[in-house]
Structures are given as structure tokens and as C-alpha cells.
Write an enzyme that holds these catalytic residues in place. Structure first.
Site, PDB file in Angstrom:
ATOM      1  N   LYS A  76       0.830  -1.206   0.000  1.00 36.14           N
ATOM      2  CA  LYS A  76       0.000   0.000   0.000  1.00 36.14           C
ATOM      3  C   LYS A  76       0.864   1.256   0.000  1.00 36.14           C
ATOM      4  O   LYS A  76       0.589   2.235  -0.705  1.00 36.14           O
ATOM      5  CB  LYS A  76      -0.905  -0.010   1.231  1.00 36.14           C
ATOM      6  CG  LYS A  76      -1.586   1.336   1.504  1.00 36.14           C
ATOM      7  CD  LYS A  76      -1.573   1.670   2.967  1.00 36.14           C
ATOM      8  CE  LYS A  76      -2.193   3.041   3.212  1.00 36.14           C
ATOM      9  NZ  LYS A  76      -1.865   3.585   4.538  1.00 36.14           N
ATOM     10  N   ASN A  77       1.931   1.239   0.791  1.00 37.84           N
ATOM     11  CA  ASN A  77       2.783   2.425   0.911  1.00 37.84           C
ATOM     12  C   ASN A  77       3.639   2.655  -0.326  1.00 37.84           C
ATOM     13  O   ASN A  77       4.240   3.715  -0.474  1.00 37.84           O
ATOM     14  CB  ASN A  77       3.673   2.316   2.147  1.00 37.84           C
ATOM     15  CG  ASN A  77       2.883   2.447   3.431  1.00 37.84           C
ATOM     16  OD1 ASN A  77       1.908   3.194   3.493  1.00 37.84           O
ATOM     17  ND2 ASN A  77       3.276   1.713   4.457  1.00 37.84           N
ATOM     18  N   ARG A 104      -4.258  11.044   3.872  1.00 37.47           N
ATOM     19  CA  ARG A 104      -2.988  11.728   4.031  1.00 37.47           C
ATOM     20  C   ARG A 104      -2.163  11.709   2.747  1.00 37.47           C
ATOM     21  O   ARG A 104      -1.419  12.639   2.465  1.00 37.47           O
ATOM     22  CB  ARG A 104      -2.204  11.064   5.180  1.00 37.47           C
ATOM     23  CG  ARG A 104      -0.835  11.676   5.457  1.00 37.47           C
ATOM     24  CD  ARG A 104      -0.925  13.145   5.835  1.00 37.47           C
ATOM     25  NE  ARG A 104       0.396  13.750   5.936  1.00 37.47           N
ATOM     26  CZ  ARG A 104       0.609  15.052   6.076  1.00 37.47           C
ATOM     27  NH1 ARG A 104      -0.412  15.867   6.139  1.00 37.47           N
ATOM     28  NH2 ARG A 104       1.820  15.537   6.147  1.00 37.47           N
ATOM     29  N   CYS A 160      -3.394  12.323  11.863  1.00 39.96           N
ATOM     30  CA  CYS A 160      -4.251  11.159  12.024  1.00 39.96           C
ATOM     31  C   CYS A 160      -4.218  10.781  13.489  1.00 39.96           C
ATOM     32  O   CYS A 160      -3.695  11.529  14.314  1.00 39.96           O
ATOM     33  CB  CYS A 160      -3.765  10.010  11.144  1.00 39.96           C
ATOM     34  SG  CYS A 160      -2.196   9.314  11.691  1.00 39.96           S
ATOM     35  N   ASP A 215       4.425  21.588   6.801  1.00 40.83           N
ATOM     36  CA  ASP A 215       5.539  22.515   6.564  1.00 40.83           C
ATOM     37  C   ASP A 215       6.715  21.910   5.797  1.00 40.83           C
ATOM     38  O   ASP A 215       7.243  22.548   4.870  1.00 40.83           O
ATOM     39  CB  ASP A 215       6.027  23.112   7.886  1.00 40.83           C
ATOM     40  CG  ASP A 215       4.965  23.953   8.561  1.00 40.83           C
ATOM     41  OD1 ASP A 215       3.920  23.386   8.927  1.00 40.83           O
ATOM     42  OD2 ASP A 215       5.180  25.167   8.735  1.00 40.83           O
ATOM     43  N   ASP A 265       5.665   1.128  12.069  1.00 40.88           N
ATOM     44  CA  ASP A 265       4.375   0.545  11.718  1.00 40.88           C
ATOM     45  C   ASP A 265       4.246  -0.897  12.190  1.00 40.88           C
ATOM     46  O   ASP A 265       3.129  -1.420  12.321  1.00 40.88           O
ATOM     47  CB  ASP A 265       4.161   0.598  10.205  1.00 40.88           C
ATOM     48  CG  ASP A 265       3.881   1.999   9.707  1.00 40.88           C
ATOM     49  OD1 ASP A 265       3.477   2.842  10.524  1.00 40.88           O
ATOM     50  OD2 ASP A 265       4.064   2.259   8.508  1.00 40.88           O
TER      51      ASP A 265
END
Length: 429
Positions: free
Chosen positions: A22-23, A94, A119, A127, A316
Site C-alpha cells: 500500500k505504501n 494523508r 491522524c 511545513d 508501523d
């Protein structure tokens, strides 16, 4: 909202084929917007975040053919409109930040409203993204909406990140790939999914050196071209199913693993008494391993697993190790060096009977192998925390409920189906 009903206490056993990362697929999919030539993506996971991006691209005129069952996607942005159809970017996701480089290059201007900038894990600031884009030639006008403009195209620059941010590194790579001149990023993130994006950009014609290191050097090209790109295996999913096998005492094999990324992961498993081996590219946890916290040679120190940006142990994956530790003899210290709310779900773990002391927002101590009981728990909006709660429930005989567990679908498209194939008794409600 969807709850998971888990009837636990059954050793899980069998073989799993994991999905695509997914990432990796999200930034790679966003990077396809940098070319008008067709791009083919393979091993594409069927996840909700990707659904939102696909809907956005289609609303802008792109042609996307997605064979979900076969994991094949063909993308053509040659008819992408030169202004936003709905005047805003996808919400509640995100990864929208990963659209900034390609949209700026195409539209010359992007306006950002009061979108979510974090989240459940904590605030994720925008930034650093703005700083990178400004370094590469963009301008930023404060206000609501905030406006980013790229009047003359991206230009090469040297930039040093405050910290190793994955998405900021990915945005730098995408923008620098089509900038005029050479760019360098110091303190770059180097996670496998960052390497995957850089590899995809190279397949599309980008010139990048330093893949897998903290220093990227990128020579911009005038245009990127189409490519045939295979999304790599999700190593998070590989670890997830190995951990599920270990916590239930079963033997689980996971195909298409990535052994080159497993050195530290394997050592972290070993700290909890779990031996992970590889037979080629198949990862294996054998049955009936005794979970026990390994005593360090410096015996007066508490054993620990600490997580930080790659090549540290992945933050994670920390919840999976915490779940395992509740079943292991001994006491262990966990240190999350990234997210200030990474341990906000400890009260839910305690509902099972786990003994956890929260030292501060970044550190906890788990006193393992206390008597656990079935429970009804509430999942936070954190993918791996939801998985960890399911892991604990699966290890306890009896009926448990993990409420609001639908976030798991964001990263594991066939989570329940895979667990059932291993012998688990669970269902969505």
C-alpha cells in the site's frame, strides 16, 4: 463502521500470498501523473485509499482500467483536465500530499483548504512539504485556502530535511525528477516503499542515484515516459501473518517475502522467542514456538524494541510486536520514536487483561504472559493497532469483538479471507 467478531484460541496454519505494498502503490500511482504516456501497474492491491485516488483521476479526465482481481492497472493521463473539476483534492487521505508535485507541474497552482493534517497517531505537519517545494522553485501564499504556485517549473536544488520523512522524500523525488538541473536531498527517508517509488521513477526515465541511502541525487529530465511497473510485496503484511502464526502457536508460510529487508525484523521477533526463517523468498514461522522475552547480555537493562525511521525497526510494525509480547514470558520495553500518540490504544489492550505501563507518550513497558480473557475493544484509527488487537483476540479462546476495525481494509484488502484460509474463525459484522 464495521466490527470484527473473533472466535479465538485456534492455531493458525497454512500458506499466504501477500498483496502489493500500500505504501508503495500510492506514491507510484501519484507519480504516473508526471507523464502523459500510458503506464501499466502490476500487483496492485485493492485498497480504499487507492479507490479515492482513482476516482479523483477519473473526475479529471484520466483513463484508468483496473482489473482488481488480477491486480493489473493501466493508466493514461493524456486527457487530464487543466483545472480541478471539484475545486479541491480528495479528503480524508494523508497521501493527497503526494499529488502536489504532479499537480503543480500540470496546473501551475494548487489551493489547500483546512484538510486533515494528521491522524490518530498524531499531527503530521505540512511545513516540510512546503519547504521542499519552495526549495525546488514553488511559491507559497499564506491564507485559507493556502496557495502553492509553480510559475516557472521546478528547478534543481540542495535540501537537508529536518527529519527522515517518507512522504516529503517522495515529493522531493517526484519534483526533482522533472526539474531543471541537479538536486540533492540530505537526510532522506530510505524505507522500502521510498526505494520502490524511486525505482518506478527510474523506469519512467528519471535519473536517480543513492536509492536506499539517506542521500538522493537526482538529475532532472524534460519529460518522463510510460513504463511497466510491478508493485513490490507488502513487507508489513508478511510480518503481520508471521506474527499471527506465532501468537496462535501455528505454522505459517508467507510467499514472495523480501529477505533483504528482514535482518532487523528477524532479530526483533527473536527478542520475543520467535524464530523466523526464509526458504528462498518464502518466510516461515514454525508451530508451537515458546514465546519468551530474551535476556540481554547487559542483564541489568530492560530488554527493548525501539522503532524509528528506516533502517531502524519500522514503527508501523511495533504494534504487532506489542501484541506478541502480551503472550511472552518476561518484561520488555517498547520505544516509539516517531508518533506522540502511538500508544493511545493501550487501554484497549488492557481490556483483554494485558499488563502495560505507559511511561510517557513514546514509551511503554509490557509485563507479558498475564492471564488474558475475551473482550470487546475499540480500535483506534490506526491500521496496525487494529491488527494487533485482532492478533490478541485470535490468541484467546472465546468470542472477542474488535469494534471499528474497518481501517484494516486500508492496507489489507483480503485480511479476513486470508485469516480464514489459515483456519481462523472471524467475520465482519
Amino acid at each position: 463502521m464495521a466490527d470484527l467478531i473473533v472466535n479465538g484460541g485456534k492455531p493458525l496454519a497454512g500458506t499466504i500470498t501477500p498483496s502489493g505494498n500500500k505504501n508503495s502503490v500510492l506514491p507510484v500511482f501519484c507519480a504516473t501523473l508526471l507523464t502523459d504516456e500510458p503506464v501499466t501497474l502490476r500487483n496492485v492491491p485493492d485498497i480504499t485509499d487507492l479507490d479515492k485516488l482513482v476516482a479523483f483521476f477519473r473526475s479529471q479526465g484520466s483513463t484508468i482500467d483496473w482489473d482488481r482481481a488480477g491486480g493489473l492497472m493501466r493508466v493514461d493521463h493524456s486527457t487530464f483536465r487543466d483545472r480541478l473539476a471539484n475545486h479541491e483534492l480528495p479528503q480524508d487521505m494523508r497521501s493527497t500530499v503526494l499529488l502536489y508535485p504532479a499537480l503543480l507541474r500540470r496546473l501551475k497552482k494548487v489551493r489547500l483548504g483546512a484538510n486533515a493534517k494528521g491522524c490518530s497517531l498524531g499531527v503530521r505537519e505540512i511545513d516540510p512539504h512546503l519547504e521542499v517545494l519552495q526549495a525546488l522553485g514553488a511559491t507559497v501564499r499564506e491564507g485559507d485556502p493556502l496557495e502553492i504556485a509553480l510559475p516557472k517549473g521546478f528547478r534543481g536544488a540542495r535540501h537537508w530535511l529536518d527529519y527522515m520523512s517518507v512522504t516529503v522524500t517522495e515529493n522531493f523525488a517526484m519534483a526533482a525528477a522533472v526539474a531543471t538541473g541537479t538536486s540533492m536531498l540530505v537526510n532522506a527517508a530510505s524505507e522500502p516503499h521510498v526505494q520502490d517509488l524511486c525505482g518506478a521513477l527510474v523506469a519512467m526515465g528519471a535519473k536517480i542515484t543513492g536509492l536506499g541511502t539517506s542521500r538522493l541525487e537526482i538529475t532532472g529530465v524534460k519529460k518522463l515516459h510510460g513504463a511497466d511497473i510491478t508493485i513490490s510485496t507488502d513487507y508489513h503484511e508478511v510480518v503481520t501473518f508471521l506474527a499471527l502464526g506465532a501468537i496462535t502457536g501455528g505454522e505459517v508460510r508467507v510467499k514472495h517475502s523480501l529477505p533483504e529487508h528482514f535482518d532487523l525484523i528477524t532479530r526483533s521477533f527473536a527478542k520475543l522467542g520467535v524464530t523466523v526463517t526464509h526458504q528462498g523468498t518464502t518466510a516461515l514461522v514454525k508451530a508451537k514456538q515458546r514465546l519468551a522475552v530474551a535476556t540481554p547480555h547487559t542483564a541489568n537493562l530492560l530488554p527493548k524494541i525501539e522503532a524509528a525511521p528506516w533502517p531502524y525497526f519500522s514503527v508501523d510494525l511495533l504494534p504487532l510486536m506489542i501484541a506478541l509480547s502480551t503472550r511472552a514470558d518476561g518484561t520488555i520495553h517498547f520505544w516509539n520514536k516517531v508518533y506522540e500518540n502511538g500508544f493511545s490504544w493501550m487501554p484497549e489492550l488492557a481490556k483483554f487483561g494485558a499488563h502495560v505501563v505507559v511511561s510517557d507518550p513514546h514509551r511503554i513497558v509490557v509485563f507479558g504472559n498475564r492471564p488474558l480473557r475475551p473482550a470487546v475493544v475499540d480500535s483506534p484509527y490506526v491500521i496496525r493497532a487494529a491488527v494487533a488487537l485482532v492478533m490478541v483476540a485470535a490468541s484467546i479462546p472465546g468470542r472477542s469483538v474488535v469494534r471499528h476495525a474497518e481501517i484494516i481494509r486500508r492496507a489489507h484488502p483480503r485480511f479476513v479471507e486470508n485469516l480464514r484460509s489459515l483456519g481462523a474463525d472471524l467475520e465482519w459484522k
